[in-house]
Design an enzyme around this catalytic site. Structure first.
Site, mmCIF file in Angstrom:
data_model
loop_
_atom_site.group_PDB
_atom_site.id
_atom_site.type_symbol
_atom_site.label_atom_id
_atom_site.label_comp_id
_atom_site.label_asym_id
_atom_site.label_seq_id
_atom_site.Cartn_x
_atom_site.Cartn_y
_atom_site.Cartn_z
ATOM 1 N N HIS A 135 12.478 -18.654 44.590
ATOM 2 C CA HIS A 135 12.652 -18.838 43.599
ATOM 3 C C HIS A 135 11.465 -17.608 42.920
ATOM 4 C CE1 HIS A 135 11.327 -19.243 39.102
ATOM 5 N NE2 HIS A 135 10.614 -19.317 39.290
ATOM 6 N N GLU A 136 10.479 -17.310 43.578
ATOM 7 C CA GLU A 136 9.770 -15.994 43.669
ATOM 8 C C GLU A 136 10.839 -14.699 44.060
ATOM 9 O OE1 GLU A 136 7.595 -16.083 40.907
ATOM 10 O OE2 GLU A 136 7.662 -18.667 41.657
ATOM 11 N N HIS A 139 12.762 -13.391 41.376
ATOM 12 C CA HIS A 139 12.237 -12.575 39.721
ATOM 13 C C HIS A 139 12.282 -10.742 40.837
ATOM 14 C CE1 HIS A 139 10.428 -15.383 37.021
ATOM 15 N NE2 HIS A 139 10.548 -16.031 38.327
ATOM 16 N N GLU A 197 13.525 -17.018 33.941
ATOM 17 C CA GLU A 197 12.700 -18.034 34.938
ATOM 18 C C GLU A 197 13.752 -18.969 35.181
ATOM 19 O OE1 GLU A 197 9.660 -18.836 36.364
ATOM 20 O OE2 GLU A 197 9.192 -17.240 35.315
#
Length: 269
Positions: A135-136, A139, A197
């Site tokens: 997930h990071e 980003h 997100e």
């Protein structure tokens, strides 16, 4: 006359902010999306490296458990090396923070990724950790920080223009217009954050599966985050992150789209 002059100045400032924002457009080579950003990838990397020590210090520095820290690094690099992320110019580094109370993970622009000891100890599997790190990574490759900086400059310019146009030093009540404008700008940036997100969740599904991890573990991560919040997060509209329960349905949809014929066998849990 003064009122008209202030209105014209505010209007010009707003116009400059809008033109600057809309003219700074680049295509993201990873996602294929057109984005409004006003910095290069090299500037992102430099900014992240500059901010990393200060961010680590805010969470008590790096974690003393070298074995756990190495596990975070290893899983993070597996996600990078077994996906299209390896072809990006970012130099990813994964850090375990000493804070054992705070439940958090975040990415700085350019590839500096952090997870707190407080979140790591709540996880039950490598796949869950892979989901968070994926997930990071999402980003970073989606350039969300660069987008947020451009949007923040835009809203700052527009709220500044509104303040100039409406503020009257001889009328204290006029301050309310500037306050309302600032609140609107803040809420706009929160909305952008929630969209980021959800996009990172979708990218994490791709990255975890490519590295051999079960992306369904991300749904368990959402339940862990929901439990950690104690259900006291408040209305979703006023949060920078989407409600974890809402994210679960989005993750399920992303898995179905990525694997229409079903998930591969022997994925790591």
């Amino acid at each position: 006359m003064k009122g008209i002059l202030k209105f014209i100045v505010g209007l010009l400032l707003a116009a400059v902010s809008l033109v600057t924002y809309w003219c700074n457009t680049q295509e993201n080579e990873f996602t294929g999306e057109k984005q409004h950003v006003d910095m290069t990838v090299e500037q992102e990397i430099a900014l992240g490296l500059q901010a990393a020590p200060e961010m680590a210090e805010q969470y008590g520095g790096l974690h003393p458990d070298r074995e756990a820290a190495q596990a975070v690094k290893d899983i993070g690099q597996q996600l990078v090396q077994n996906s299209r992320v390896s072809n990006t110019p970012y130099n990813f580094e994964f850090h375990l923070l000493a804070d054992d109370q705070t439940v958090n993970a975040f990415a700085l622009p350019g590839g500096q990724i952090f997870i707190t000891g407080g979140l790591l100890k709540r996880l039950n599997s490598e796949a869950q950790l892979a989901g968070i790190l994926g997930h990071e990574i999402g980003h970073v490759v989606a350039r969300h920080s660069a987008e947020q900086l451009a949007k923040a400059k835009l809203t700052q310019g527009l709220t500044g223009a509104a303040a100039i146009a409406t503020y009257d030093p001889e009328n204290p009540a006029s301050r309310g217009g500037a306050v309302v404008a600032a609140m609107v700008g803040k809420l706009l940036n929160m909305r952008y954050g929630r969209n980021d997100e959800l996009e990172s969740d979708r990218l994490a599904v791709q990255l975890t599966g490519s590295a051999g991890y079960d992306p369904r573990a991300m749904m368990e991560v959402m339940r862990i985050l929901e439990e950690a919040s104690g259900g006291a997060g408040g209305p979703e509209f006023l949060q920078t992150h989407p409600n974890p329960g809402n994210r679960i349905s989005q993750i399920e949809q992303a898995i179905q789209e990525e694997y229409p014929n079903g998930l591969p066998e022997n994925l790591r849990q």
